[in-house]
Scaffold this motif. Structure first.
Motif, short mmCIF file in Angstrom:
data_model
loop_
_atom_site.label_atom_id
_atom_site.label_comp_id
_atom_site.label_asym_id
_atom_site.label_seq_id
_atom_site.Cartn_x
_atom_site.Cartn_y
_atom_site.Cartn_z
N GLN A 67 -37.16 48.18 58.66
CA GLN A 67 -38.44 48.47 57.98
C GLN A 67 -38.73 47.44 56.90
O GLN A 67 -39.88 47.24 56.51
CB GLN A 67 -38.41 49.87 57.34
N ILE A 68 -37.69 46.79 56.38
CA ILE A 68 -37.91 45.85 55.28
C ILE A 68 -37.33 44.50 55.72
O ILE A 68 -36.42 44.46 56.55
CB ILE A 68 -37.16 46.33 54.00
N SER A 69 -37.88 43.45 55.20
CA SER A 69 -37.27 42.16 55.54
C SER A 69 -37.12 41.34 54.28
O SER A 69 -38.00 41.33 53.40
CB SER A 69 -38.09 41.45 56.62
N HIS A 70 -35.97 40.69 54.19
CA HIS A 70 -35.64 39.85 53.04
C HIS A 70 -34.63 38.82 53.54
O HIS A 70 -33.84 39.11 54.45
CB HIS A 70 -35.02 40.73 51.93
N LYS A 71 -34.66 37.64 52.94
CA LYS A 71 -33.81 36.57 53.50
C LYS A 71 -32.32 36.91 53.45
O LYS A 71 -31.55 36.41 54.26
CB LYS A 71 -34.09 35.24 52.79
N HIS A 72 -31.92 37.79 52.49
CA HIS A 72 -30.50 38.12 52.39
C HIS A 72 -30.18 39.50 52.97
O HIS A 72 -29.12 40.07 52.68
CB HIS A 72 -30.02 38.02 50.93
N LEU A 73 -31.12 40.01 53.79
CA LEU A 73 -30.85 41.26 54.51
C LEU A 73 -30.78 40.94 56.01
O LEU A 73 -31.62 40.23 56.54
CB LEU A 73 -31.95 42.31 54.26
N LEU A 74 -29.77 41.50 56.66
CA LEU A 74 -29.59 41.28 58.09
C LEU A 74 -30.83 41.71 58.88
O LEU A 74 -31.43 42.75 58.56
CB LEU A 74 -28.38 42.10 58.55
N HIS A 75 -31.21 40.92 59.88
CA HIS A 75 -32.35 41.31 60.73
C HIS A 75 -31.83 42.18 61.88
O HIS A 75 -30.89 41.81 62.57
CB HIS A 75 -33.06 40.07 61.27
N VAL A 76 -32.46 43.35 62.05
CA VAL A 76 -32.09 44.23 63.17
C VAL A 76 -33.24 44.20 64.18
O VAL A 76 -34.39 44.49 63.84
CB VAL A 76 -31.86 45.68 62.67
N TYR A 77 -32.95 43.79 65.43
CA TYR A 77 -34.01 43.67 66.45
C TYR A 77 -34.46 45.05 66.93
O TYR A 77 -35.62 45.25 67.28
CB TYR A 77 -33.50 42.87 67.65
N GLY A 78 -33.51 45.99 66.97
CA GLY A 78 -33.87 47.32 67.46
C GLY A 78 -32.65 48.05 67.97
O GLY A 78 -31.52 47.64 67.67
N ILE A 79 -32.90 49.11 68.73
CA ILE A 79 -31.76 49.88 69.25
C ILE A 79 -31.91 50.07 70.76
O ILE A 79 -33.01 49.92 71.31
CB ILE A 79 -31.67 51.26 68.56
#
Ligand SMILES: N#Cc1ccc(Nc2nc(N)cc(-n3cnc(CCO)c3)n2)cc1
Length: 287
Positions: A67-79
């Protein structure tokens, strides 16, 4: 609240071991975009069938990160859900978990370590501004995307991983085993995770980073870990007093006394400019 990925669009290439209650695999995701087939390298995090009942909490962690995106947060594509399999599809981060990287005996400079601490603090600051609690900050959940050149002190780049199953869903023993990363108040109120809990964990994680990935209280049995909190003990202080001060401020048994993220970042900035950094350019690797 997140993208569902078809199981047949995933292939797992090799097993990479396990996190807690999950197994991780390096894999590939194929998707067709504007009529072209695209292959993306991914990390597949599969929930153990034994903990299938925790799938809501497992996916809640995924949705928090997507739900959130930040350069130092892991990107989750989905489930992806397929029969009894519950899979979180994450970006593949090149060098993996930071604790293992540091344990492999890379001698990294003090400024390299401070850089990583600052990146984690900025991710925490971002979450704090959105009033989002992570709940599982530790070096194992810090992923190294870029090594930087440790000896030249060229900067590393880290991403904070998903928190995994909430500690509230897990038994008392799991909470005890997470001492000293889990804040003391969580032992009494596991359902009430606050932003202050993440500050405590931040302190324990900075301690890990400056101890070359060695876990604090390593090998202690649960009963001994519990007594550590009951007698209000602190982790062994670094000989760098300003760093030891920051860690003990974060690991204050009174949650309200823990510093704000802005204060943490300010203190890290003054550490970065202190002469200790120059004197200890590359610490001798202590095994
Ligand atoms: N040798 C090696 C090697 C292993 C792994 C990666 N990459 C990667 N990417 C992610 N998105 C998550 C993780 N990951 C690692 N341990 C956990 C469990 C604790 O969170 C998660 N690792 C890269 C190299």
């Amino acid at each position: 609240q997140f993208h569902m990925i078809k199981y047949e669009d995933l292939t797992s290439v090799k097993s990479l071991g396990q996190g807690s209650f999950t197994r991780i695999f390096k894999g590939c995701k194929t998707d067709i975009r504007d009529g072209e087939k695209h292959l993306t390298e991914v990390l597949l995090k599969e929930l153990d069938v034994a903990h299938k009942n925790c799938w809501e909490s497992f996916f809640e962690a995924a949705s928090l990160m997507s739900q959130i995106s930040h350069k130092h947060l892991l990107h989750v594509y989905g489930i992806s859900v397929h029969g009894v399999k519950n899979i979180m599809v994450q970006e593949f981060v090149k060098y993996g978990a930071l604790d293992l990287y540091l344990k492999r005996g890379r001698s990294v400079s003090v400024s390299w370590k401070l850089d990583v601490a600052k990146q984690l603090a900025s991710a925490l600051n971002f979450l704090e501004e959105k009033n989002i609690v992570h709940g599982n900050i530790c070096a194992k959940n810090l992923l190294l995307a870029r090594e930087g050149d440790p000896s030249q002190g060229s900067s590393p780049f880290v991403k904070l991983s998903d928190p995994g199953i909430s500690v509230a869903m897990l038994g008392k023993d799991v909470i005890l085993d997470r001492i000293p990363w889990v804040a003391p108040e969580v032992l009494e109120f596991p359902d009430n995770l606050t932003l202050e809990c993440d500050k405590w964990s931040f302190g324990a994680t900075v301690w890990e980073i400056f101890n070359n990935g060695n876990a604090p209280l390593r090998g202690w049995v649960l009963e001994r870990k519990r007594r550590f909190y009951e007698s209000f003990q602190q982790l062994p202080p670094s000989q760098w007093t300003e760093l030891a001060d920051l860690i003990s401020q974060c690991m204050d048994y009174q949650a309200a006394f823990r510093p704000s993220c802005r204060s943490i970042i300010r203190q890290l900035n003054s550490l970065i400019t202190s002469d200790y950094v120059i004197l200890h350019a590359t610490e001798p690797v202590t095994q």
